[in-house]
Structure formats: C-alpha cells, structure tokens
Design a protein around this motif. Structure first.
Motif, PDB file in Angstrom:
ATOM      1  N   TYR A  54     -12.193  24.736  78.292  1.00 20.89           N
ATOM      2  CA  TYR A  54     -11.771  26.037  78.806  1.00 20.89           C
ATOM      3  C   TYR A  54     -12.913  26.758  79.510  1.00 20.89           C
ATOM      4  O   TYR A  54     -14.033  26.836  78.989  1.00 20.89           O
ATOM      5  N   ASP A  55     -12.640  27.292  80.706  1.00 23.17           N
ATOM      6  CA  ASP A  55     -13.628  28.028  81.497  1.00 23.17           C
ATOM      7  C   ASP A  55     -13.118  29.453  81.697  1.00 23.17           C
ATOM      8  O   ASP A  55     -12.218  29.684  82.513  1.00 23.17           O
ATOM      9  N   PRO A  56     -13.676  30.439  80.987  1.00 24.01           N
ATOM     10  CA  PRO A  56     -13.157  31.807  81.096  1.00 24.01           C
ATOM     11  C   PRO A  56     -13.292  32.394  82.493  1.00 24.01           C
ATOM     12  O   PRO A  56     -12.519  33.271  82.877  1.00 24.01           O
TER      13      PRO A  56
ATOM     14  N   SER B  45      -9.120  29.237  72.341  1.00 26.21           N
ATOM     15  CA  SER B  45      -9.929  28.745  73.454  1.00 26.21           C
ATOM     16  C   SER B  45     -10.986  29.739  73.904  1.00 26.21           C
ATOM     17  O   SER B  45     -12.146  29.379  74.128  1.00 26.21           O
ATOM     18  N   GLY B  46     -10.603  30.998  74.061  1.00 22.47           N
ATOM     19  CA  GLY B  46     -11.532  31.983  74.581  1.00 22.47           C
ATOM     20  C   GLY B  46     -12.625  32.367  73.616  1.00 22.47           C
ATOM     21  O   GLY B  46     -13.617  32.993  74.007  1.00 22.47           O
TER      22      GLY B  46
ATOM     23  N   ALA C  35      -7.327  26.809  84.001  1.00 20.77           N
ATOM     24  CA  ALA C  35      -8.621  27.352  83.593  1.00 20.77           C
ATOM     25  C   ALA C  35      -9.454  26.323  82.840  1.00 20.77           C
ATOM     26  O   ALA C  35     -10.565  26.632  82.406  1.00 20.77           O
ATOM     27  N   HIS C  36      -8.943  25.109  82.685  1.00 24.43           N
ATOM     28  CA  HIS C  36      -9.678  24.049  82.010  1.00 24.43           C
ATOM     29  C   HIS C  36     -10.379  23.149  83.027  1.00 24.43           C
ATOM     30  O   HIS C  36      -9.847  22.871  84.098  1.00 24.43           O
TER      31      HIS C  36
ATOM     32  N   ARG D 142     -12.717  30.872  85.346  1.00 19.43           N
ATOM     33  CA  ARG D 142     -11.512  30.473  86.087  1.00 19.43           C
ATOM     34  C   ARG D 142     -10.327  31.348  85.681  1.00 19.43           C
ATOM     35  O   ARG D 142      -9.513  31.721  86.513  1.00 19.43           O
ATOM     36  N   LYS D 143     -10.246  31.654  84.393  1.00 14.80           N
ATOM     37  CA  LYS D 143      -9.140  32.478  83.927  1.00 14.80           C
ATOM     38  C   LYS D 143      -9.229  33.886  84.516  1.00 14.80           C
ATOM     39  O   LYS D 143      -8.236  34.461  84.965  1.00 14.80           O
TER      40      LYS D 143
ATOM     41  N   PHE E  71      -3.439  29.257  82.394  1.00 13.91           N
ATOM     42  CA  PHE E  71      -4.204  28.754  81.249  1.00 13.91           C
ATOM     43  C   PHE E  71      -4.559  27.283  81.447  1.00 13.91           C
ATOM     44  O   PHE E  71      -5.687  26.857  81.177  1.00 13.91           O
TER      45      PHE E  71
ATOM     46  N   MET F 107      -9.152  21.502  75.047  1.00 10.91           N
ATOM     47  CA  MET F 107      -7.725  21.480  74.770  1.00 10.91           C
ATOM     48  C   MET F 107      -7.456  20.379  73.745  1.00 10.91           C
ATOM     49  O   MET F 107      -7.708  19.212  74.009  1.00 10.91           O
TER      50      MET F 107
ATOM     51  N   ALA G 223      -7.320  34.028  74.491  1.00  8.65           N
ATOM     52  CA  ALA G 223      -8.094  33.964  75.726  1.00  8.65           C
ATOM     53  C   ALA G 223      -8.257  35.374  76.261  1.00  8.65           C
ATOM     54  O   ALA G 223      -7.455  36.264  75.961  1.00  8.65           O
TER      55      ALA G 223
END
Length: 499
Positions: free
Chosen positions: A266-268, A217-218, A280-281, A270-271, A277, A246, A16
């Motif tokens: 996964y939403d980068p 994920s990233g 961020a989903h 949010r991360k 981690f 996930m 990520a």
C-alpha cells in the motif's frame, strides 16, 4: 502507544487515510456499462448485474444427493455491479448477495438475498453510488467515514454462534439470519474493535476454534483474532508489520498462524492522489514473498522467512512436522508470478473483455523454523479456490480440491480437480469449454471418502448448476445435479452446514 490504543485509532480513522473531495470527484462515467452491454461474449453472464433478491425456488434435480449432504450450502459473491447508469470497474466491487442452497431428501431449494449493508441501503435509496469501492472511485463519491462505509460483504460466509456472518476484506463481519438471510447489522466483537477489519478467510480448527486476521493498510497493522466455537471472542490484538501488503488469506497449523505476504504494498501517496484502494498498491518484487509465522499461544513470538517473489490470493492448508533440527512447516498455496490479475483480468471482465494475466499454479512450500530457510516446488497444475477436508485443517493432509484448466477464450476455469500434494497426481472432471467453474467444497461422510460439492455456470443453458461428486471418483462425473431456472453471477466462497 499501547496496542489497544492503536486499535482504537485504527477503528476511528479507518483502514486507510481519507481522501480530499477533489480526489474522489476525479473519476467520471466512462462507458463501462455500455461496453459491457455491447460485448458479444457469452461468458459475460457470469458478471451480469442482479437488481433484486431471489425468492426461494426449487431446482430441477437429477440423480440423488447423499444423506451426508442434507443441510445447506451457503455461497456469496459480488452481484450488484450496476446502479444509476454506472458500472463498477472491478469484479470485487459489487454488492454482496448471499446464496442459500437447502438440500433435503433429494430436493434442493435456492434463495439469494443481497446483504443490506449501510452502503447498499444508502445507495439504493439514492439511486447512485455514493462511496468508493475496492477498484472504483465513482463520479461524485463522498468521503468514506470508515472502512464499513465501503463494506459490501461480498467475499465469504461463516456460520458461527447460531448466526451466519457475511465477510468482506477491510471492515466488519455482517450478521445474517441463517434461514432467511435477513441482515441483522455489523458484528462487534468488543467495543474497541468496532469497525476493525475482519478478513474473509477465517480458519476453523478441528475443535471449532476460529482464527482470523485483518489488514489495516494505512496504519501497517495486522489485527489477530481468536474466537471460541460458540462465537465468543477470546483474544484480539494488533501487530505492527513493515511494508504491510495486500493479504487475502492465511493458514493455521497446530502451533502457528501462517501468513504469506506478497510484495503488493500500500502506498498512501497514491491514495491521496485519488487512486482507488486497489490502485494505491505498488508491486515491489525486491521484497520477495515474505512469510510470517505467529505462535498461536503467544502472539509476541514471531518469525520471518522468505520465498521467491510471487503473488497469492489463497492458501490450501499448513501443518507442523517435528524434526531433530526443529519444527518444519509444510504449506500449499496457489502461486501467481505477479499481481497482474488484480489490475487486469479481474477488472476487464467488467467491460466484457477477456485479458489474460499470469495463471495460478498449485505450489508446496517447506518452512524450516530451525534454519530459517524456506523453499518451494511449483506443481504443473493450474489451480485456484483450494479446499480440503475441514477435519484436517492445520493437520497433515494430502488431498486438495480446486478449480483447474484455464481457457484461452474466456476467464475462469473449465474443470474441477482433486490433487495429491505429496504425490503430485490429480484426478479431475472437465465440465467443458461452455462452463464457468466456481469453488467446490469437500464434505466429509464419516469414515468414507466423502463428497465434493460445488456450482458451475452453464453458458449453453444459461443456468447455474449445483453438482455433487464422489470424492474418490471425481472423473466419473456428478452423482447428482440440481439445475436452477436462472444464471447467477459468479461468486467467490462458501461453506456447507450439515442439518
């Protein structure tokens, strides 16, 4: 960009995007440890912190463990939940401790040892948390340099090639000595695969071939592995997947790798904003529960199907059926209506709070590869931690061993069951309302019905108990029990290795 170059970049950059230092510093000490200590819930013993390793100790045995169980039950799970006055905010975050139950001629010896990952070693030396975890961003945490800088090796174990591998979700497997549980460092399958995610739920064919995957994920990358029974890597490659979610588990048939992909994506952004981690989903129900089937022999041959929206941690088994209309894949899995448990029940237990979320139900699915249609049937059986006869992995099966019977007043399960997924019938043994039931395994015994072996935390006696059942007479209760002189924090998964 070719796939090998993509794999190399994924390993170098991490699964990520790395976070700016201001984002990692946002979390503060917010009293979770004080809340946990103030909780009067008896069940919180299952989420208590262990500070040190547990040297070998003999359990008090009643009854007789059958000869087929001469060997070792390995289990692992999060056990290091607190450090430096801070408590993790999610059950899945804790430092992994591997448990070893050695069974020999009526004697059971238990040992527990923390996996000495670089993360744990550095944090124990510093006396505080240094990097983020799955569901927690500690105050003052440093930038993770790779997935393995977050690796806690706390989900599962795999005996392979004369070693024991402690498995996590987002990084390398960790090599352990199978007898002493001493940590030997990360497993590198191939130089360009160093640090790539290696899932905690490998599948082992009856011939010993090991299949596994990893989620980047990233990067939207699904990494696939094929490993020989001797532990030698045969193949590894990456597959690009849009809206990669996930994914915790998968299944294999004789011809396919089967992935259920819930719409927890996964939403980068949010991360980048400082979320853990887990947080961020995003739940995107419009995607449905996507099904990806990959040909075992040719990973370029892939097919997508879709099931009604739902969430899944664990799958039981899958198998191929040849029909005049083409191949039909049969599958069973533990279905949740949503992913709420990731964000509520499995988090609030770390404060000593019981918060209910949608419960999992044993569900069967039929995937028609000829028509591209998928259907499912949800059985009226609460179920998690499914296990089958290991000789039937990828083949037609009927019996699934699983935990069952959710209680209102506390988390977890109160009973163990063996359900016929074709007839829909179950036999079960109810441990009772003062027991926290963990995963139970099926152990074969020649041509006989086999045995069910697993652990439970007895809240009345404040001790962990290992029990063995005749698989075809589960309701009769244990034929043997081994009681430890202490309570262990609840673990996740394990495996049995015959002597």
């Amino acid at each position: 960009m070719n796939r090998r170059e993509l794999l190399r970049r994924l390993a170098a950059a991490g699964a990520a995007p790395l976070l700016p230092s201001w984002a990692l510093a946002k979390a503060s000490s917010d009293g979770w440890q004080a809340e946990f200590e103030a909780s009067g819930a008896a069940w919180k013993a299952g989420f208590a912190n262990l500070a040190t390793d547990l040297p070998p100790v003999r359990a008090a045995v009643s009854g007789r463990f059958p000869d087929a169980l001469t060997g070792t039950l390995y289990r692992t799970g999060p056990a290091g939940h607190e450090l430096g006055g801070q408590r993790y905010h999610h059950w899945f975050d804790g430092d992994g401790m591997t448990q070893r139950f050695a069974i020999d001629r009526g004697e059971v010896v238990h040992q527990g040892r923390f996996v000495a990952t670089p993360k744990r070693v550095a944090e124990q030396r510093a006396g505080r948390r240094l990097t983020e975890a799955f569901g927690t961003v500690p105050e003052g945490a440093e930038l993770p340099q790779s997935p393995d800088s977050m690796n806690v090796a706390n989900i599962n174990v795999l005996p392979l090639g004369g070693e024991l591998l402690a498995l996590w979700e987002g990084g390398s497997a960790t090599r352990l000595d199978a007898r002493t549980l001493e940590t030997r460092g990360f497993k590198t399958w191939r130089p360009d695969l160093a640090g790539l995610p290696f899932s905690a739920h490998p599948r082992v064919d009856p011939d010993g071939t090991v299949w596994n995957f990893g989620i980047g994920s990233g990067r939207g990358l699904l990494v696939l592995y094929e490993i020989g029974a001797d532990g030698t890597l045969r193949r590894a490659d990456g597959v690009q997947v849009p809206d990669l979610p996930m994914v915790h588990d998968f299944a294999v048939t004789e011809r396919h790798l089967v992935f259920l992909m819930p719409p927890l994506v996964y939403d980068p952004e949010r991360k980048k904003a400082g979320a853990s981690f887990a947080d961020a989903h995003v739940w995107r129900p419009e995607l449905g529960l996507r099904v990806l089937l990959v040909d075992k022999k040719d990973w370029s041959k892939r097919q997508w199907l879709r099931l009604p929206t739902g969430f899944v941690f664990h799958l039981g088994n899958a198998w191929d059926e040849s029909t005049p209309g083409g191949t039909v894949v049969h599958l069973d899995y533990m279905r949740y209506d949503s992913a709420e448990s990731v964000f509520t029940s499995n988090r609030e237990v770390m404060r000593g709070r019981r918060v209910r979320s949608p419960e999992p139900y044993l569900t069967t699915a039929t995937l028609n590869l000829g028509t591209g249609q998928a259907s499912q049937a949800v059985l009226p059986v609460e179920a998690e931690f499914p296990r089958i006869d290991p000789r039937r992995i990828g083949l037609r099966h009927r019996q699934v061993v699983h935990a069952t019977q959710v209680m209102d007043a506390r988390p977890g399960f109160a009973a163990i069951a063996r359900t016929d997924v074709e007839a829909g019938t179950s036999q079960r043994f109810v441990y009772g309302p003062q027991a926290l039931v963990e995963e139970h395994l099926f152990v074969p015994d020649g041509a006989g019905p086999g045995w069910v072996l697993g652990t439970v935390l007895d809240l009345t006696q404040k001790k962990t108990v290992l029990s063995c059942f005749a698989a075809d007479r589960l309701a009769d209760g244990p034929v043997a029990r081994a009681m430890l002189p202490y309570a262990l924090p609840l673990g996740l998964h394990g495996t049995f290795a015959a002597a």
